[in-house]
Every structure is written in C-alpha cells, then in structure tokens.
Design an enzyme around this catalytic site. Structure first.
Site, PDB file in Angstrom:
ATOM      1  N   TYR A 134      -2.661  -0.988  10.391  1.00 31.77           N
ATOM      2  CA  TYR A 134      -2.534  -1.155   8.934  1.00 31.77           C
ATOM      3  C   TYR A 134      -1.191  -0.612   8.450  1.00 31.77           C
ATOM      4  CZ  TYR A 134      -4.111  -1.041   4.003  1.00 31.77           C
ATOM      5  OH  TYR A 134      -4.246  -1.235   2.642  1.00 31.77           O
ATOM      6  N   SER A 192       0.866  -1.181   0.000  1.00 32.75           N
ATOM      7  CA  SER A 192       0.000   0.000   0.000  1.00 32.75           C
ATOM      8  C   SER A 192       0.901   1.228   0.000  1.00 32.75           C
ATOM      9  CB  SER A 192      -0.841  -0.002   1.289  1.00 32.75           C
ATOM     10  OG  SER A 192      -1.482   1.243   1.474  1.00 32.75           O
TER      11      SER A 192
HETATM   12  P1  NAD Z   1     -11.346  -6.363  -0.464  1.00 37.05           P
HETATM   13  O1  NAD Z   1     -12.016  -6.214   0.831  1.00 37.05           O
HETATM   14  O2  NAD Z   1     -12.105  -6.186  -1.732  1.00 37.05           O
HETATM   15  O3  NAD Z   1     -10.601  -7.791  -0.535  1.00 37.05           O
HETATM   16  C1  NAD Z   1      -9.911  -8.336   0.550  1.00 37.05           C
HETATM   17  C2  NAD Z   1      -9.769  -9.823   0.332  1.00 37.05           C
HETATM   18  O4  NAD Z   1      -9.125 -10.380   1.492  1.00 37.05           O
HETATM   19  C3  NAD Z   1     -11.125 -10.536   0.202  1.00 37.05           C
HETATM   20  O5  NAD Z   1     -11.046 -11.584  -0.749  1.00 37.05           O
HETATM   21  C4  NAD Z   1     -11.341 -11.118   1.601  1.00 37.05           C
HETATM   22  O6  NAD Z   1     -12.181 -12.248   1.617  1.00 37.05           O
HETATM   23  C5  NAD Z   1      -9.908 -11.487   1.948  1.00 37.05           C
HETATM   24  N1  NAD Z   1      -9.736 -11.702   3.381  1.00 37.05           N
HETATM   25  C6  NAD Z   1     -10.028 -10.876   4.420  1.00 37.05           C
HETATM   26  N2  NAD Z   1      -9.808 -11.497   5.596  1.00 37.05           N
HETATM   27  C7  NAD Z   1      -9.359 -12.747   5.299  1.00 37.05           C
HETATM   28  C8  NAD Z   1      -8.967 -13.874   6.071  1.00 37.05           C
HETATM   29  N3  NAD Z   1      -8.975 -13.853   7.404  1.00 37.05           N
HETATM   30  N4  NAD Z   1      -8.573 -14.999   5.417  1.00 37.05           N
HETATM   31  C9  NAD Z   1      -8.564 -15.053   4.049  1.00 37.05           C
HETATM   32  N5  NAD Z   1      -8.929 -14.022   3.282  1.00 37.05           N
HETATM   33  C10 NAD Z   1      -9.322 -12.888   3.889  1.00 37.05           C
HETATM   34  O7  NAD Z   1     -10.117  -5.340  -0.411  1.00 37.05           O
HETATM   35  P2  NAD Z   1      -9.062  -4.858  -1.502  1.00 37.05           P
HETATM   36  O8  NAD Z   1      -9.142  -3.400  -1.505  1.00 37.05           O
HETATM   37  O9  NAD Z   1      -9.169  -5.623  -2.771  1.00 37.05           O
HETATM   38  O10 NAD Z   1      -7.713  -5.251  -0.742  1.00 37.05           O
HETATM   39  C11 NAD Z   1      -6.778  -6.191  -1.239  1.00 37.05           C
HETATM   40  C12 NAD Z   1      -5.395  -5.808  -0.755  1.00 37.05           C
HETATM   41  O11 NAD Z   1      -5.027  -4.550  -1.323  1.00 37.05           O
HETATM   42  C13 NAD Z   1      -5.304  -5.620   0.765  1.00 37.05           C
HETATM   43  O12 NAD Z   1      -4.087  -6.166   1.239  1.00 37.05           O
HETATM   44  C14 NAD Z   1      -5.307  -4.118   0.934  1.00 37.05           C
HETATM   45  O13 NAD Z   1      -4.649  -3.702   2.093  1.00 37.05           O
HETATM   46  C15 NAD Z   1      -4.542  -3.691  -0.314  1.00 37.05           C
HETATM   47  N6  NAD Z   1      -4.771  -2.305  -0.697  1.00 37.05           N
HETATM   48  C16 NAD Z   1      -6.017  -1.845  -0.985  1.00 37.05           C
HETATM   49  C17 NAD Z   1      -6.178  -0.511  -1.344  1.00 37.05           C
HETATM   50  C18 NAD Z   1      -7.518   0.061  -1.680  1.00 37.05           C
HETATM   51  O14 NAD Z   1      -7.622   1.306  -1.785  1.00 37.05           O
HETATM   52  N7  NAD Z   1      -8.548  -0.729  -1.889  1.00 37.05           N
HETATM   53  C19 NAD Z   1      -5.066   0.349  -1.380  1.00 37.05           C
HETATM   54  C20 NAD Z   1      -3.818  -0.164  -1.072  1.00 37.05           C
HETATM   55  C21 NAD Z   1      -3.681  -1.494  -0.741  1.00 37.05           C
END
Ligand code: NAD
Length: 261
Positions: free
Chosen positions: A156, A143
């Site tokens: 986080y 991130s």
């Molecule tokens: P999202 O909520 O759409 O997806 C998260 C995924 O993680 C889902 O498939 C969920 O089921 C899974 N997950 C959560 N807890 C879990 C557990 N205990 N066991 C197994 N799976 C689990 O979110 P996203 O935005 O797609 O996030 C994906 C990654 O990207 C994360 O690591 C997040 O920190 C990172 N990220 C997101 C953003 C953003 O703006 N959306 C920005 C930077 C980084």
C-alpha cells in the site's frame, strides 16, 4: 452548479470516499461514470438516486481495476455515451496488512494493480480526451501513506508513493493543456476499508475496537479524529473549480496533522 454538464469518471465510486466524491460532483451538476465492485441492485439504486436528485446523467461501468482492457473500455464507453470526458478521479483502492515476510505475493500484485497501475491506465487512455476539451482535472486519491510509511503495509505504501510520483509526472506533461493533476492525501476516514482494519487489529492485538481506534488507528493523527469523506469530496470539488488552476502536481494533505510530525 459550477460543474454543469461536465463529465467525471470516478473509479471505486460504489463505496466510501469515491461515493462521497460522486455525490458532491453530482450536486455541482456533473454527469458521472460510476465504477466499483458491489451488489448490482444497490449500485443501480445509487445511480438512479444520484441522477434523479441532481438532474444529471449517471452510468455505471463494471471495469475491474486489475484489468487494463476493461479500464480502456470504461474510458471508451464514457466518451461514446457523453461525447466528452472532463474529470478523472482515480480512487479505487484496497489494503492488506501483514509483515513483508508474510505478505502474500498475490496481495502485492493486487494492491499495485488497483492502487497504482489502474491510475496509469485511466490517465493513459483518458488524458487525450481532456486535452481535446482544452480543460481537464485529474484527481488521484492517494493517502498520508504517499508521504510517510507505516509497518506492515508495504504494498500500500509503495503503491501510494508511486501514485504521488505519477501525479507529479502527469502534472508536468499536461501543464500547458489547461489540465491539472493533483493528489489528495487523506489520513484515516471511517469507510469499509478502515472498518475491516479495526476489526482485524482488535483480534490480532487482543484489545477492544475502541482501543484500536484511539491507540492504533488514530495514534498518528494529532487531532484524534477521523477525516470525513465529505471533506475529501469538498476538496475534489474545489480542485475542479475555477480558483484551482494554479494547483498542479500537489500532494494535498488532509490528515489532521499526521504528516506534519
Ligand atoms: P472503500 O473500501 O469504501 O472503497 C473502495 C472502492 O474501490 C470501492 O468502490 C470498491 O468497490 C473499489 N474497488 C476495489 N477493488 C476494485 C477493483 N478491482 N476494481 C474496481 N473497483 C474496485 O474504501 P475507501 O476508504 O473509500 O478508499 C477509497 C480510496 O481512498 C482508496 O484508494 C484508499 O486507499 C484511499 N484512502 C482511504 C483512507 C481511509 O482511511 N479510508 C485513507 C487514505 C486513503
């Protein structure tokens, strides 16, 4: 189809960025191990669609990323099912926003477990299989918060900074094995993880969701535009391609200029 016959494990691939990466790798001919929480029937449908559309094999493993023994089982199942593992994508993540004095200790434990320790366990059990192939790619979805902080996101920010440290250490250890390890550091991507923050912030601040998007969420992002999950997926595909072997231990910012400030 540059990744024909390769095998990728993508944690948290039932939603958002992880699902985007799964689709992009499948389009390149990669077989998949899907993982994440969610409704059984929709996961089953997604798995079937990915396999049929791209003529690849996909399996789903329900490992909870807070449970090291389940993560080990996911790696062993992948190896047993496909005979090899080539690509590890550590993507599962959760967020919780609160001042540190009000941050529930269990949220700290949960975020460190899912956003950081799960990547350790995946790599710990998975890297020997990549080495066995003489080729491998590890991609950690970090991130902008791996590079800079924001208030109210202590677990986080700590987890993502840790994930970048893990990325660098693994990159050094695996460098001679034709295995690279890199972190993609996205700014805001409009996934369910961020939708929740938009709703919560609008209530907490007594402003509209539009104002939250423009002033709070995209406040730090100079382009004032969300990053698309597809862009991150395309970067993951590039990192798995033949022109990426010199990229190792890198933090690849995709944040519209956020961390350039
Ligand atoms: P999202 O909520 O759409 O997806 C998260 C995924 O993680 C889902 O498939 C969920 O089921 C899974 N997950 C959560 N807890 C879990 C557990 N205990 N066991 C197994 N799976 C689990 O979110 P996203 O935005 O797609 O996030 C994906 C990654 O990207 C994360 O690591 C997040 O920190 C990172 N990220 C997101 C953003 C953003 O703006 N959306 C920005 C930077 C980084």
């Amino acid at each position: 189809m540059s990744l024909n016959g390769k095998v990728a494990i993508i944690t948290g691939s039932t939603s958002g960025i992880g699902l985007g990466i799964a689709k992009a790798l499948a389009q390149e001919g990669c077989n998949l191990v899907l993982n994440g929480l969610g409704d059984k029937d929709s996961i089953e449908k997604e798995k079937r669609d990915l396999s049929e559309k791209n003529n690849i094999q996909a399996i789903y493993h329900p490992a909870d990323m807070t449970k090291p023994d389940q993560i080990q089982d996911m790696i062993e199942t992948a190896k047993a099912e496909f005979g090899k593992i080539d690509i590890l994508v550590n993507n599962a993540g959760v967020q919780y926003v609160a001042p540190i004095t009000e941050m529930p200790a269990e949220k700290w434990d949960q975020i460190i477990a899912i956003d950081l320790s799960s990547a350790f366990h995946v790599i710990h059990h998975g890297l020997p299989h990549l080495r066995q192939n003489g080729w491998g790619r590890i991609i950690n979805i970090a991130s902008a918060h791996a590079l800079v902080a924001s208030p109210f996101k202590a677990p986080y920010v700590a987890a993502k900074h840790g994930l970048l440290g893990l990325t660098k250490a693994v990159a050094l250890e695996a460098a001679r094995d034709n295995v690279t390890c890199n972190a993609i550091c996205p700014g805001y991507v409009r996934t369910p993880l961020v939708e929740g923050q938009i709703r919560d912030q609008a209530v907490a601040r007594g402003i509209s969701e539009d104002e939250v998007i423009q002033n709070v969420i995209l406040g730090a992002q100079p382009t004032k535009k969300f990053i698309e999950a597809d862009e991150i997926a395309a970067m993951a595909v590039f990192l798995c391609g033949k022109n990426s072997q010199g990229i190792n231990g890198a933090a690849i910012s995709m944040d519209g200029g956020w961390t350039a400030q």
